[in-house]
Design an enzyme around this catalytic site. Structure first.
Site, short mmCIF file in Angstrom:
data_model
loop_
_atom_site.label_atom_id
_atom_site.label_comp_id
_atom_site.label_asym_id
_atom_site.label_seq_id
_atom_site.Cartn_x
_atom_site.Cartn_y
_atom_site.Cartn_z
N ALA A 103 0.81 -1.23 0.00
CA ALA A 103 0.00 0.00 0.00
C ALA A 103 0.84 1.28 0.00
O ALA A 103 0.71 2.11 -0.91
CB ALA A 103 -0.95 -0.01 1.19
N CYS B 228 -6.00 -6.47 4.92
CA CYS B 228 -7.20 -6.41 5.78
C CYS B 228 -8.30 -7.34 5.26
O CYS B 228 -9.19 -7.73 6.01
CB CYS B 228 -7.74 -4.98 5.84
SG CYS B 228 -6.53 -3.78 6.40
#
Length: 466
Positions: free
Chosen positions: A20, A54
């Site tokens: 990310a 996640c």
């Protein structure tokens, strides 16, 4: 002095880490400056880029049907944007004085140095593995990367038995407990704390434990796994605590993560109390003009307590990457800090928190009042209304909101966003009572549960002042 000799006039940006923060930084920098001005080389030691860690529990649990849905951008897509992305390549050394990094091909072992003008460190976090016999046995899994998730799914497919032990009861622990329940496993959660979800106060964690027990999950609190037993085939067969033994066909570690900063430490870069890199507001590593860091490997400022924290969340990592890419690309952006908002769920139970817990407030030297209320997600007479408990902390005397925790049914968790905005704006609980929130019976009671808690907190602050 530019290190770009032999490469024309283009500067070289080197990015360590392809998830990310790293790839957000690379992509944003590329949007700001073309390949003639900025050459971008990125190293990723795994097999995937720009993926949602996640989302792994929901992929394992079957809510997300395939791995590819968790990948926001593939290596090929990054390369199409003129980013020289080198997969399965691990950076093993940062030479700060020489402005270069040493990288090793994971498969061949071949290594070489790459010079940089600007460096982004986005090495993420590593799962905490207990230091005990059998912790690395087949059938014991962490869930930090897509590779980890695939290994767990492969393990579940090979396993004949249906008994699972989850070690740890934080976000990953409760989410993996749900995933395994969805897979038809008999789940035991072994938790070192007195209650699950240590990110909540114990009185709110107790509500989570009761709900998980009601779902058929065996909760073992105040216990630590001391050993993993293996069978004749070498695979895990049980885990032991000091007092008991629990049969297991698969074990999932959900103890949490630590910043992956061994490279940075060896290079002499500044680390904080939690082991994360320390940066300024522009995400530049303190004391180093041409090095930036972001994502799970850094510490961030808690805007409520004023202290540094380590929070591993994709939301922050993506924002860090945007800020870094903007600054590396010649623009200007800052990341002011966080208020510590997080949401999760285990089966039908939603869990949310933002701001400070009671022990955080005490550690920061703050005096506070607390209130806890019960309410419903919709008007009580409207079909589908679910119960929720809201706990609120307010600073004594000033009434400034310090924190909110919510545990309840559908419609509970995202209400924490009201409190996250109020915390960021440094609102008092009195000011919160006047917030013009959306109301209609299908969405909320006339007084939203968060505002009910704010009213009660404001009254307690006033009474204390008198």
């Amino acid at each position: 002095m530019s290190m770009s000799g032999g490469r024309g006039t283009a500067e070289r940006l080197v990015v360590i880490g392809g998830d990310a923060a790293g790839m957000s930084a690379a992509s944003q920098a590329r949007r700001m400056r073309g390949p003639d001005e900025l050459e971008i080389v990125a190293f990723e030691r795994g097999r995937f880029t720009s993926f949602s860690a996640c989302g792994i529990p929901y992929w394992v649990g079957g809510d997300v049907p395939e791995r590819e849905r968790l990948i926001a951008r593939s290596p090929e897509e990054h390369r199409e944007r003129d980013i020289d992305l080198r997969m399965r390549t691990e950076v093993t050394e940062i030479d700060v004085a020489g402005q270069r990094v040493r990288a090793r091909d994971v498969d061949s072992g071949a290594g070489s140095w790459t010079p940089y003008d600007k460096l982004v460190i986005a090495t993420g976090a590593r799962p905490i593995r207990p230091d005990m016999p059998g912790a690395d046995a087949p059938g014991v899994h962490g869930v930090q990367t897509l590779d980890d998730g695939q290994a767990l799914l492969d393990s579940l497919a090979r396993t004949r038995g249906r008994r699972a032990v989850v070690v740890g009861a934080g976000y990953i622990g409760v989410e993996m407990a749900e995933a395994l329940v969805n897979r038809g496993y008999e789940v035991t959660v072994v938790n070192r704390g007195k209650e699950p979800m240590a990110t909540l106060d114990p009185d709110m964690g107790r509500l989570v434990r009761r709900a998980m027990s009601g779902m058929g999950i065996t909760m073992v609190d105040d216990a630590e796994v001391t050993k993993v037993f293996t069978g004749e085939d070498g695979r895990v067969r049980a885990v032991a605590t000091q007092d008991a033994e629990y049969s297991a066909d698969v074990v999932v570690l959900g103890i949490g993560v630590r910043p992956e900063t061994s490279l940075a430490r060896t290079a002499g870069l500044p680390l904080g109390a939690h082991g994360g890199l320390l940066t300024d507001l522009a995400m530049r590593v303190r004391g180093h003009e041409n090095i930036w860091a972001g994502g799970d490997c850094v510490e961030v400022l808690d805007l409520v307590s004023g202290q540094e924290r380590h929070i591993a969340l994709g939301t922050h990592a993506n924002k860090h990457g945007q800020v870094i890419g903007m600054n590396v690309g010649g623009g200007y952006a800052t990341f002011p800090g966080v208020v510590g908002t997080a949401v999760s769920k285990v089966c039908a139970l939603e869990i949310a928190r933002t701001g400070l817990r009671e022990k955080d407030a005490r550690r920061a030297g703050l005096q506070y009042e607390t209130v806890t209320i019960e309410s419903t997600s919709r008007a009580g007479y409207y079909p589908g209304a679910s119960l929720m408990t809201v706990k609120m902390l307010a600073e004594r005397r000033t009434g400034r909101l310090l924190g909110v925790q919510i545990v309840g049914g559908e419609g509970a968790a995202k209400r924490v966003d009201i409190a996250a905005v109020a915390l960021t704006a440094r609102m008092t609980v009195e000011e919160m009572t006047a917030l013009d929130l959306g109301y209609a019976p299908p969405f909320s009671p006339v007084w939203d549960p968060v505002l009910v808690a704010a009213r009660k907190a404001a009254a307690k602050v006033r009474a204390g002042a008198r």
